[in-house]
Design a protein around this motif. Structure first.
Motif, PDB file in Angstrom:
ATOM      1  N   TYR A   3       0.286  -1.201   0.082  1.00 48.00           N
ATOM      2  CA  TYR A   3      -0.213  -0.246   0.225  1.00 48.00           C
ATOM      3  C   TYR A   3       0.998   1.253  -0.229  1.00 48.00           C
ATOM      4  O   TYR A   3       1.799   1.350   0.355  1.00 48.00           O
ATOM      5  N   ASP A   4       0.396   2.703  -0.804  1.00 47.35           N
ATOM      6  CA  ASP A   4       1.423   3.479  -0.875  1.00 47.35           C
ATOM      7  C   ASP A   4       1.212   3.950   0.657  1.00 47.35           C
ATOM      8  O   ASP A   4       2.234   4.240   0.934  1.00 47.35           O
ATOM      9  N   VAL A   5       0.570   3.892   1.914  1.00 48.79           N
ATOM     10  CA  VAL A   5       0.588   4.632   3.134  1.00 48.79           C
ATOM     11  C   VAL A   5      -0.806   3.460   3.663  1.00 48.79           C
ATOM     12  O   VAL A   5      -1.819   3.373   3.530  1.00 48.79           O
ATOM     13  N   ILE A   6      -0.133   3.085   4.919  1.00 44.91           N
ATOM     14  CA  ILE A   6      -1.158   2.662   6.362  1.00 44.91           C
ATOM     15  C   ILE A   6      -1.503   3.896   7.497  1.00 44.91           C
ATOM     16  O   ILE A   6       0.094   3.782   7.582  1.00 44.91           O
ATOM     17  N   ILE A   7      -2.335   3.504   7.027  1.00 49.50           N
ATOM     18  CA  ILE A   7      -2.668   4.373   8.473  1.00 49.50           C
ATOM     19  C   ILE A   7      -3.547   3.665   9.871  1.00 49.50           C
ATOM     20  O   ILE A   7      -3.806   2.300   9.709  1.00 49.50           O
ATOM     21  N   VAL A   8      -2.317   3.702  11.086  1.00 47.22           N
ATOM     22  CA  VAL A   8      -3.156   2.995  12.274  1.00 47.22           C
ATOM     23  C   VAL A   8      -4.024   3.373  13.030  1.00 47.22           C
ATOM     24  O   VAL A   8      -4.285   4.839  13.551  1.00 47.22           O
ATOM     25  N   GLY A   9      -5.317   3.337  12.865  1.00 46.04           N
ATOM     26  CA  GLY A   9      -6.597   3.262  13.764  1.00 46.04           C
ATOM     27  C   GLY A   9      -7.484   4.051  13.357  1.00 46.04           C
ATOM     28  O   GLY A   9      -7.044   4.886  11.876  1.00 46.04           O
ATOM     29  N   ALA A  10      -8.784   3.625  12.957  1.00 46.40           N
ATOM     30  CA  ALA A  10     -10.066   4.351  12.404  1.00 46.40           C
ATOM     31  C   ALA A  10     -11.013   4.861  12.821  1.00 46.40           C
ATOM     32  O   ALA A  10     -12.050   5.059  13.456  1.00 46.40           O
ATOM     33  N   GLY A  14      -8.070   9.431  11.978  1.00 43.89           N
ATOM     34  CA  GLY A  14      -7.609   8.058  11.026  1.00 43.89           C
ATOM     35  C   GLY A  14      -8.619   7.846   9.845  1.00 43.89           C
ATOM     36  O   GLY A  14      -7.908   7.908   8.322  1.00 43.89           O
ATOM     37  N   VAL A  15      -9.680   8.172  10.172  1.00 40.17           N
ATOM     38  CA  VAL A  15     -11.003   8.086   8.968  1.00 40.17           C
ATOM     39  C   VAL A  15     -10.845   8.693   7.697  1.00 40.17           C
ATOM     40  O   VAL A  15     -10.350   8.905   6.586  1.00 40.17           O
ATOM     41  N   PRO A  16     -10.526  10.331   8.394  1.00 37.96           N
ATOM     42  CA  PRO A  16     -10.672  11.545   7.655  1.00 37.96           C
ATOM     43  C   PRO A  16      -9.429  11.562   7.177  1.00 37.96           C
ATOM     44  O   PRO A  16      -9.215  12.506   5.710  1.00 37.96           O
ATOM     45  N   THR A  17      -8.330  10.961   7.787  1.00 37.65           N
ATOM     46  CA  THR A  17      -7.131  10.693   6.937  1.00 37.65           C
ATOM     47  C   THR A  17      -7.147  10.266   5.876  1.00 37.65           C
ATOM     48  O   THR A  17      -5.977  10.921   4.794  1.00 37.65           O
ATOM     49  N   ALA A  18      -8.393   9.207   5.869  1.00 37.17           N
ATOM     50  CA  ALA A  18      -7.488   8.237   3.905  1.00 37.17           C
ATOM     51  C   ALA A  18      -8.288   9.140   3.565  1.00 37.17           C
ATOM     52  O   ALA A  18      -8.797   8.744   2.645  1.00 37.17           O
ATOM     53  N   MET A  19      -9.575   9.842   4.015  1.00 35.32           N
ATOM     54  CA  MET A  19     -10.187  10.286   2.940  1.00 35.32           C
ATOM     55  C   MET A  19      -9.567  11.023   1.606  1.00 35.32           C
ATOM     56  O   MET A  19      -9.688  11.653   1.441  1.00 35.32           O
ATOM     57  N   ALA A  20      -8.932  12.063   2.911  1.00 33.72           N
ATOM     58  CA  ALA A  20      -8.259  13.121   2.562  1.00 33.72           C
ATOM     59  C   ALA A  20      -6.822  12.665   1.036  1.00 33.72           C
ATOM     60  O   ALA A  20      -6.834  12.973   0.651  1.00 33.72           O
ATOM     61  N   ALA A 164     -10.614   4.774  -0.421  1.00 34.33           N
ATOM     62  CA  ALA A 164      -9.853   3.282   0.492  1.00 34.33           C
ATOM     63  C   ALA A 164     -10.379   2.394   1.323  1.00 34.33           C
ATOM     64  O   ALA A 164     -11.253   1.623   1.389  1.00 34.33           O
ATOM     65  N   THR A 165      -8.844   1.447   1.880  1.00 34.65           N
ATOM     66  CA  THR A 165      -9.298  -0.157   2.107  1.00 34.65           C
ATOM     67  C   THR A 165      -9.397   0.403   3.571  1.00 34.65           C
ATOM     68  O   THR A 165      -8.382   0.853   3.822  1.00 34.65           O
ATOM     69  N   PHE A 166     -10.255  -0.628   4.167  1.00 32.32           N
ATOM     70  CA  PHE A 166     -10.366  -0.653   6.043  1.00 32.32           C
ATOM     71  C   PHE A 166     -10.146  -2.017   6.388  1.00 32.32           C
ATOM     72  O   PHE A 166     -10.878  -2.883   5.978  1.00 32.32           O
ATOM     73  N   HIS A 167      -9.273  -2.216   7.116  1.00 28.71           N
ATOM     74  CA  HIS A 167      -9.427  -3.316   8.007  1.00 28.71           C
ATOM     75  C   HIS A 167     -10.572  -3.696   9.708  1.00 28.71           C
ATOM     76  O   HIS A 167      -8.781  -2.875  10.100  1.00 28.71           O
ATOM     77  N   ARG A 191       1.430  -9.664   7.034  1.00 31.86           N
ATOM     78  CA  ARG A 191       1.517  -8.641   7.409  1.00 31.86           C
ATOM     79  C   ARG A 191       1.717  -7.208   5.947  1.00 31.86           C
ATOM     80  O   ARG A 191       0.745  -8.425   5.382  1.00 31.86           O
ATOM     81  N   TYR A 192       1.531  -6.448   5.928  1.00 34.65           N
ATOM     82  CA  TYR A 192       1.177  -5.327   5.102  1.00 34.65           C
ATOM     83  C   TYR A 192       2.629  -4.162   4.614  1.00 34.65           C
ATOM     84  O   TYR A 192       3.224  -3.962   5.673  1.00 34.65           O
ATOM     85  N   GLU A 193       2.775  -5.022   3.003  1.00 28.66           N
ATOM     86  CA  GLU A 193       3.947  -3.749   2.896  1.00 28.66           C
ATOM     87  C   GLU A 193       3.468  -1.641   2.930  1.00 28.66           C
ATOM     88  O   GLU A 193       2.360  -1.808   2.211  1.00 28.66           O
ATOM     89  N   THR A 194       4.439  -1.579   3.017  1.00 26.25           N
ATOM     90  CA  THR A 194       4.207   0.297   2.522  1.00 26.25           C
ATOM     91  C   THR A 194       6.114   1.031   3.089  1.00 26.25           C
ATOM     92  O   THR A 194       5.954   0.672   4.068  1.00 26.25           O
ATOM     93  N   GLU A 195       5.390   2.270   2.428  1.00 26.25           N
ATOM     94  CA  GLU A 195       7.101   2.584   2.672  1.00 26.25           C
ATOM     95  C   GLU A 195       6.519   3.884   3.531  1.00 26.25           C
ATOM     96  O   GLU A 195       6.669   4.471   4.943  1.00 26.25           O
ATOM     97  N   VAL A 196       5.026   4.185   4.064  1.00 30.68           N
ATOM     98  CA  VAL A 196       4.118   5.495   4.335  1.00 30.68           C
ATOM     99  C   VAL A 196       3.459   4.963   5.906  1.00 30.68           C
ATOM    100  O   VAL A 196       2.144   4.146   5.384  1.00 30.68           O
ATOM    101  N   VAL A 197       3.753   5.026   7.432  1.00 28.99           N
ATOM    102  CA  VAL A 197       2.651   4.572   8.401  1.00 28.99           C
ATOM    103  C   VAL A 197       2.374   5.782   9.036  1.00 28.99           C
ATOM    104  O   VAL A 197       3.486   6.698   9.244  1.00 28.99           O
ATOM    105  N   VAL A 198       1.253   6.342   9.377  1.00 26.39           N
ATOM    106  CA  VAL A 198       0.657   7.417  10.075  1.00 26.39           C
ATOM    107  C   VAL A 198       0.275   7.343  10.974  1.00 26.39           C
ATOM    108  O   VAL A 198      -0.426   5.775  11.260  1.00 26.39           O
TER     109      VAL A 198
END
Ligand SMILES: Cc1cc2nc3c(=O)[nH]c(=O)nc-3n(C[C@H](O)[C@H](O)[C@H](O)COP(=O)(O)OP(=O)(O)OC[C@H]3O[C@@H](n4cnc5c(N)ncnc54)[C@H](O)[C@@H]3O)c2cc1C
Length: 382
Positions: A3-10, A14-20, A164-167, A191-198
């Motif tokens: 994934y381009d970005v993985i966000i920790v926390g919905a 986290g949710v509006p960050t996924a939207m933005a 956006a995808t949510f788990h 495990r999920y690969e990404t270079e950016v974790v929020v």
């Protein structure tokens, strides 16, 4: 999966960050340990949304949040129970008058429609307020309130529409790094690969950071809230009484669109920790103060109380910025008691940081919210 970005926390952030991010064409994966959005601290907020703060960054971010909340229904059709009732700070002590008047220049400079008004105007806005010693107060008519539940779900729906995808029901156990560079996350399921974790982990940011030896000053403390039965509307604003009393600092309350009065209080000293069991101290403590201020509240029956956490920082302002030890880790945490009102504005700043599109205002905001600031001064309206 990559994934381009993985966000920790919905949650609130986290949710509006996924939207933005998705608005900018970056489709993130959001992972939360709870079964649906907003099940962390988002649902414990009482719904107050204000841009009435004391520092430029907070004013700028929350002004944008206000714009998003206020315009949401018209743009996207979801009713998030936006109520533009304003914030009112009634003043009884000369030192509070001086402090609040002292904030007006910066508040006005950054565009707030705000003023100090006479007791008669406060009495009109809060009918029945105790007049003894009332000196006036600050009124900020553009502020208001929303339903945390409805707004986080409206943002969730929009984020999904944008790709956006949510788990859910999946806990992140480790941020994965290679030579101090983010390469992914590990969860209980894979495990999920990404270079950016929020990091939008709220009160769990400290634990999350520890998985990569990052020590973040986010210390949870607990606050209680309550809601009454519904009655006919008799005031519209959020009332904030900033006077301290034994065992507490400020408390605040408003009447929502259903006629229910919602309220909470700031314990003093703070109750550090993650205990979310309601106490027998809270209701008598806050109700006696509220009834003293607005005697007509005395007939209202409380329907429910709850207790949640503030992800607190030492100075009461959030932590937003790239980690300097771990490349690719971006903190959007430490929202204190203001995560709901900060979140939509902060989320857009975060998305622009990731996309390399930071604006001049973003620079003011990220300097103020830097995780590496000195934490020397407390925000006056934290
Ligand atoms: C009584 C009370 C009243 C409040 N009133 C207001 C108000 O009127 N206005 C306002 O603006 N704010 C208010 N707040 C504060 C507000 O609720 C918080 O600031 C805000 O919810 C924090 O947002 P967040 O996204 O940082 O955290 P959260 O909303 O808690 O989101 C964090 C999410 O991360 C998830 N998570 C964390 N770690 C992991 C992991 N390792 N793996 C998977 N998932 C993880 C959690 O499950 C959670 O869902 C109030 C709070 C309380 C307690």
């Amino acid at each position: 999966m990559n994934y381009d970005v993985i966000i920790v926390g919905a949650g609130s952030v986290g949710v509006p960050t996924a939207m933005a991010l998705a608005e900018l064409g970056i489709k993130p994966l959001v992972i939360d340990m709870h079964p649906s959005p907003g099940q962390g601290e988002n649902k414990h907020a009482i719904g107050g949304i204000r841009a009435t703060h004391s520092t430029p960054g907070k004013i700028l971010v929350c002004s944008r949040s206000l714009e998003i909340f206020a315009g949401w229904q018209q743009l996207y059709g979801d009713n998030i129970e936006w109520l533009q009732g304003g914030y009112v700070y009634p003043v009884y002590r000369p030192e509070d008058e001086q402090m609040l008047k002292g904030l007006l220049p910066v508040q006005k400079k950054y565009g707030l429609k705000i003023d100090y008004v006479e007791p008669r105007q406060i009495k009109a806005l809060i009918p029945g307020i105790n007049p003894a010693g009332l000196r006036g107060g600050v009124v900020s008519p553009d502020d208001g309130s929303i339903s945390p539940l409805l707004s986080v779900n409206a943002f969730y729906k929009r984020a999904l529409e944008l790709g956006a995808t949510f788990h859910f029901k999946e806990k992140i156990t480790q941020i994965l790094c290679d030579k101090s560079k983010v390469v992914g996350v590990a969860t209980e399921k894979g495990r999920y690969e990404t270079e950016v974790v929020v990091d939008a982990a709220g009160p769990f940011s400290l634990e999350l950071g520890k998985t990569v030896d990052v020590d973040l000053p986010v210390i949870p403390d607990s606050h209680e809230g309550a809601i009454t039965e519904p009655v006919q509307s008799f005031f519209e604003c959020m009332v904030v009484d900033i006077r301290p009393a034994p065992g507490s600092k400020n408390y605040y309350f408003y009447q929502n669109k259903h006629g229910q009065v919602i309220f909470c209080i700031t314990p003093d000293p703070p109750i550090i920790g993650k205990d979310k069991r309601e106490t027998s101290i809270f209701l008598p403590q806050v109700c006696s103060r509220m009834v003293q201020l607005l005697p007509r509240l005395k007939n209202l029956r409380v329907r429910r109380t709850w207790r949640g956490l503030y992800p607190m920082t030492p100075d009461g302002s959030p932590l937003v910025g790239w980690n300097r030890q771990v490349k690719g880790l971006l903190h959007a945490s430490g929202m204190c008691g203001q995560g709901l009102m900060l979140a939509p504005g902060v989320s857009e700043v975060v998305a622009r940081m990731i996309a390399g599109q930071a604006t001049e205002d973003d620079k003011i905001i990220t300097k103020e919210f830097s995780p590496y600031r000195k934490f020397e001064e407390e925000e006056a309206l934290k």
